[in-house]
Design an enzyme around this catalytic site. Structure first.
Site, short mmCIF file in Angstrom:
data_model
loop_
_atom_site.label_atom_id
_atom_site.label_comp_id
_atom_site.label_asym_id
_atom_site.label_seq_id
_atom_site.Cartn_x
_atom_site.Cartn_y
_atom_site.Cartn_z
N LYS A 82 0.97 -1.07 -0.06
CA LYS A 82 -0.10 -0.03 -0.09
C LYS A 82 0.78 1.33 -0.16
O LYS A 82 1.88 1.29 0.73
CB LYS A 82 -0.89 0.09 1.28
CG LYS A 82 -1.96 1.09 1.35
CD LYS A 82 -2.94 0.99 2.44
CE LYS A 82 -4.14 2.12 2.61
NZ LYS A 82 -4.97 1.86 3.71
N SER A 110 -10.17 2.05 2.84
CA SER A 110 -8.95 2.57 2.03
C SER A 110 -8.23 1.83 1.13
O SER A 110 -7.43 2.18 0.16
CB SER A 110 -8.30 3.69 2.69
OG SER A 110 -7.53 3.17 3.69
N SER A 117 -10.46 0.01 7.06
CA SER A 117 -9.76 -0.04 5.64
C SER A 117 -9.07 -1.44 5.47
O SER A 117 -8.74 -1.17 4.08
CB SER A 117 -8.66 1.06 5.80
OG SER A 117 -9.54 2.42 5.63
#
Lengths: 494, 95
Positions: free
Chosen positions: A79, A160, A184
């Site tokens: 990420k 997210s 998330s």
């Protein structure tokens, strides 16, 4: 050779050790898959193929020398919230521009120390603020799943960690790192048919991870299977003196918990998660999960967590407050974007106006308001007191139960642009996931079935602090009871 | 309205974010909506409840007060949009 991208981490590890293929061949298979599929999915914001192949070469050397680490030659996506030394890291915000970290986050360093390979940086909501990956400066990620009979509507992968979830679901990596501040990791896991755990606060170091809300942020893995999740979390987790909230407890061998019977465990079913207007298919999935638990020999106990409904509004005070403080560092001076102004205040104001997206600005402003003179007690202090009550509910309940079972999300993946206009509607996506962030507890989402639209749904298990093992044990039971779920057809390949 | 336009301007300035007239208007609505929704916390009785200060009960660790890092001016300023000889360049602040 069969398609190597279809393997799990556990299978790839065994095959690499048995020299069925090399780390370079495995990595090349994913580089090809990314080249063929990323344009449509937008999961990676920065593929790093040369670096990946170089790391894979080193892995092959170590494999040949019998010096393989736990993740030797395993290609992963990271990420874009984790700082990677020498590799652009942006949190998918324009304000970080072309920021290249001169240091490595502890979590990713742990992975490289075990021989993992970096395939590239993954898309996410800007600064991890969002539930659909639509707030990214690099544009939305598209969910590999589509509604049955509808090849026109692009669905969100959740957020997210949307890039992480989509890349695992589309087999553009074997596993991915992610972060979870209010859901998330778990919400995108549920919406893409993948497994995601948010470990106990303090289990994974936050050092070198771009901060959103420091008392809530926690890193964790997204993978295809529960076993892979256990393998990856073991590698990510560590005690880290560089993070003052890192907890000094040994990291257990999570994989050992998989396959252990849950006979005799008590599974709590909290009534407050049965919210008004909950879709029938979510209710049905939850009931199915309860049946699976009973079939496996667990005891079911109805429990009450009376302050559940206040977790989300309290979160929208605490998280923006911490965000407004953390994001004060983006000033146009030390790194990232700089937009000139007539004086230094104008420089700050212009830079932050141009660099932050709408949702991030909104949250900074909420946070600034609740922390401003005269409002601190009414909002921030009140929310932190409510947080104590939420934690107390869990503490009381865990005297009688070993694990809690709930749905992960109030519904399946929605279309890009379908939930817009009212921010609160988007926030409601995290209604079942945000409670554990407020209490610091671990929770895992595991795929459990498909919606009436043919898209994935997940069940969530919540555990005691530092009892991730019971979560893996119970999640593996759900995984095997649910059986082989459908996979999305690879429409994204060209 | 929970939050009026003057308040939006005030907090935007505190947060050092320049906002346009149009943004001011939509933020007024959005923030008011969010604070209206947050108001349900008023139902909760928090008398004698301590605010949570740490997600996990622990004592903050101490370490010896020694320099463990440094001498990295080039690395520290490597990403700066404007720099000179290991310094950040800023507009004139003190007259």
């Amino acid at each position: 050779m069969s398609d190597l991208t279809k393997l799990t981490i556990a299978q790839a590890r065994t095959a690499l050790a048995a020299k069925e293929f090399s780390a370079q061949e495995l990595t090349q298979a994913f580089i090809d898959a990314i080249a063929a599929g990323n344009e449509k999915l937008n999961a990676y914001v920065l593929p790093t193929p040369e670096l990946a192949l170089e790391q894979a070469r080193q892995s092959d050397k170590r494999l040949a020398a019998g010096k393989a680490g736990d993740l030797e030659g395993i290609p992963l996506g990271i990420k874009d919230l984790f700082c990677t030394k020498g590799v652009r890291t942006t949190a998918c915000s324009k304000i970080l521009a072309e920021f290249v970290p001169p240091y490595e986050s502890t979590v990713t360093q742990n992975l490289w120390d075990q021989g993992a390979v970096l395939l590239g940086k993954l898309n996410n909501d800007e600064f991890a603020m969002g539930s659909s990956n639509e707030t990214s400066a690099y544009g939305p990620v598209v969910n590999p799943w589509r509604r049955a009979g509808d090849d026109q509507t692009d669905l969100v992968p959740g957020g997210s960690s949307g890039g992480s979830a989509a890349s695992v679901a589309a087999e553009l990596c074997l596993g991915a790192t992610a972060t979870d501040t209010g859901g998330s990791i778990r919400q995108p896991a549920a919406l893409t048919g993948t497994v995601g755990i948010k470990p106990t606060y303090g289990r994974c170091s936050r050092w070198g991870t771009v901060a959103f809300a420091s008392s809530l942020d926690q890193a964790g893995p997204l993978t295809k299977t529960v076993r892979d999740n256990a393998i990856l979390l073991k590698a990510m987790a560590s005690f880290d003196p560089k993070d003052s909230t890192s907890v000094d407890v040994p990291v257990p061998d999570y994989e050992a918990a998989i396959g252990k019977s849950i006979k005799g465990l008590t599974v709590g079913v909290p009534k407050e998660y049965r919210i008004e207007g909950m879709p029938k298919e979510i209710e049905a999935l939850w009931s199915q999960g309860i049946e699976w638990m009973k079939d496996a020999g667990a005891k079911i106990k109805d429990v009450s967590l009376p302050h559940t409904k206040y977790a989300l509004p309290a979160y929208y005070i605490v998280a923006p407050a911490e965000c407004s403080s953390n994001l004060a560092r983006y000033d146009g001076i030390r790194y990232g974007l700089r937009v000139p102004g007539e004086d230094i205040t104008a420089l700050y104001e212009n830079t932050r106006a141009a660099g932050f997206g709408e949702e991030v600005k909104r949250r900074i402003l909420i946070g600034t308001y609740v922390l401003s003179a005269g409002y601190y007690d009414a909002y921030y202090l009140k929310a932190q007191k409510v947080r104590t009550l939420i934690k107390r509910d869990f503490d009381d309940t865990f005297k009688d139960v070993d694990v809690l079972l709930t749905p992960t999300t109030p519904g399946p993946a929605f279309g890009i642009g379908e939930v817009s206009g009212d921010p609160v509607q988007m926030y409601l996506n995290d209604i079942f996931t945000v409670t554990v962030n407020m209490a610091g507890l671990p929770a895992i989402s595991v795929p459990a079935g498909l919606s009436s639209q043919g898209t994935p749904l997940g069940l969530q298990l919540i555990g005691r602090a530092f009892d991730e093992e019971t979560l893996f044990q119970t999640a593996a039971t759900i995984e095997s009871a649910a059986g082989d779920l459908a996979r999305p057809t690879p429409w994204w390949r060209h | 309205m929970e939050v009026d336009s003057a308040t939006v301007r005030r907090i935007a300035h505190l947060a050092r974010i320049k906002i346009t007239k149009a943004e001011e208007k939509s933020l007024e609505n959005e923030l008011s909506g969010i604070f209206e929704w947050v108001k349900q916390l008023d139902e909760v009785d928090v008398t004698d409840v301590e605010p949570m200060t740490s997600a996990v009960q622990m004592t903050l660790r101490l370490r010896p007060d020694k320099v463990t890092d440094g001498e990295k001016a080039d690395e520290v300023t490597a990403n700066a949009p404007l720099k000179e000889d290991g310094f950040f360049v800023v507009p004139k602040v003190v007259e």
